[in-house]
Design an enzyme around this catalytic site. Structure first.
Site, PDB file in Angstrom:
ATOM      1  CG  ASP A 127      -2.811   4.122  -1.170  1.00  0.00           C
ATOM      2  OD1 ASP A 127      -3.667   4.073  -2.080  1.00  0.00           O
ATOM      3  OD2 ASP A 127      -2.838   3.345  -0.197  1.00  0.00           O
ATOM      4  CB  SER A 149      -0.943  -0.047   1.200  1.00  0.00           C
ATOM      5  OG  SER A 149      -1.897   0.981   1.162  1.00  0.00           O
TER       6      SER A 149
END
Length: 448
Positions: free
Chosen positions: A243, A102
């Site tokens: 992200d 992530s």
């Protein structure tokens, strides 16, 4: 063995804490737990990853483990994490695995698991997988051979399926909007600009050249400065920041000011209530959400249900209560009517569509809530549990709460994915919030 899974899967330094051997073992155990009730002749799993270099190695290990357990693999390559959740449901697979860390720096990587239908795993299922992992390590498990070994094949239309689903979810055209999107050199690079353009927006893309080494490197949702600068320079109406795996979305107004997940949730909650789509007139948020969000929702007769930190807990509350909107200040926003998990691209098109439909700027829409000054300090520690349980730390927290006198709050919690203690203080002024947060952080440092 310590608990493997944190608030969002398993993460660690790739080829350090997170080795290919561990990835294979976790994948075998996952298949043993989640592929026991296959609908077809043999269970199937969807596997994807973000573009970080170590993903190539770990994807191979994950696919090897799944096939060794007798489960077929649909390999979709580099796609956002929510795309894998969607494709698990779309292909009726038994489960899915995403190799991604992530928003973490490039050297890290992780493993996220989705159950049938694309849902994140409950704690008890993760515990079952860890138990299976430990049992497999202590004894020889029955391995399929010959035709029983799982097959690995690519799903070439996975990206197009995901894009089609997102395009169908856009409630109205985005014509007239000029958008800068920062893809964090991550999994959304080939998808987000295309989606927003197809919906009618003029799009400028930055952070859009992943090379395996530059993911999240000074760009994306955790580094808003380049996006803020680009929005102003291009005279754009709005900036969108994703992200590395695109399960979150933050925004930037036309003047370069940031708009966080709390404000995005407030905007969407009001819009959904107006449309009669906000189930129970209730928004789900975590303990990290700003007090300003609670006050704004109260003014609009919207209740706020609070959960522990982690979008998985938001998801559980949404599912258990039959609610329709929830999320985190960090930009994870969940819309269960459209997706089984948080999706940064879906969040972005809903936000952009609200701007286009109302002809209001993002700053005007975000004015629905006034943010109480908040200071967040991340303190690196050797032992999260020991630092969090320290009497000295508890005393520092209590002293800060006494000083706030009910006009703010203190939240101290261990990170679920990193060796950090997060110290958050909200106060009447930014100066007071920073002073108290720094004071508590200093005590945490000495306690660890």
């Amino acid at each position: 063995m310590a608990r493997l899974f944190g608030t969002d899967g398993l993460r660690g330094l790739a080829n350090g804490d997170l080795t290919p051997e561990l990835a294979t073992a976790v994948s075998v155990a996952t298949a043993h737990v989640l592929a026991t009730a296959a609908a077809g002749p043999r269970p199937v799993a969807v596997v994807g990853r973000d573009p970080r270099a170590s993903g190539e190695m770990l994807e191979a290990a994950v696919c090897a483990g799944i096939s060794a357990a007798g489960t077929d693999v649909l390999r979709v390559g580099v796609l956002p994490t929510p795309a894998i959740a969607h494709l698990v449901a779309d292909t009726d697979a038994d489960f899915g695995i995403v190799v991604s860390a992530s928003h973490n720096p490039m050297p890290d990587n992780g493993i996220k698991v989705f159950a049938r239908g694309g849902a994140k795993l409950a704690d008890e299922i993760e515990d079952e997988i860890q138990t299976a992992l430990e049992e497999n390590a202590s004894r020889e498990w029955t391995r399929p051979v010959g035709s029983g070994i799982g097959r690995i094949r690519d799903l070439p239309d996975g990206r197009d399926r995901y894009l089609a689903y997102l395009a169908a979810a856009v409630p109205n055209r985005l014509d007239g909007l000029k958008v800068v999107v920062d893809c964090a050199h991550g999994a959304s690079a080939g998808i987000a600009p295309r989606l927003y353009e197809q919906a009618g927006a003029e799009v400028i893309a930055i952070g859009n050249e992943p090379d395996g080494l530059n993911i999240n490197d000074g760009v994306g949702a955790t580094h808003l400065a380049p996006l803020r600068k680009a929005v102003v320079e291009h005279g754009a109406d709005v900036g969108i920041a994703h992200d590395g795996d695109a399960d979150r979305c933050l925004a930037v107004a036309a003047d370069g000011s940031p708009v966080d997940g709390d404000a995005i949730m407030a905007i969407l909650a009001v819009a959904m209530k107006e449309a009669g789509m906000l189930a129970g007139d209730t928004l789900v948020a975590t303990v990290m959400s700003n007090l300003g969000l609670h006050l704004a929702m109260r003014e609009h007769d919207i209740d706020v249900l609070t959960t522990a930190v982690g979008d998985r807990y938001v998801l559980e509350a949404l599912r258990d209560k039959g609610l329709s909107l929830g999320g985190e200040q960090s930009g994870h926003v969940v819309l269960p009517a459209y997706a089984p998990t948080g999706d940064g691209l879906l969040t972005a098109v809903m936000l952009l569509a609200r701007m286009a439909a109302t002809k209001q700027s993002l700053a005007e829409l975000a004015a629905v809530m006034t943010r109480l000054p908040q200071e967040l300090v991340n303190v690196a520690v050797k032992d999260k549990a020991a630092a969090a349980a320290s009497p000295d730390v508890a005393a520092a927290v209590h002293a800060a709460e006494d000083e706030l006198g009910g006009r703010g709050r203190v939240l101290l919690r261990p990170s679920g994915t990193e060796r950090l203690i997060r110290v958050m203080v909200e106060a009447a002024t930014a100066g007071q919030a920073k002073t108290l947060a720094d004071r508590i952080a200093d005590v945490v440092k000495t306690a660890s």
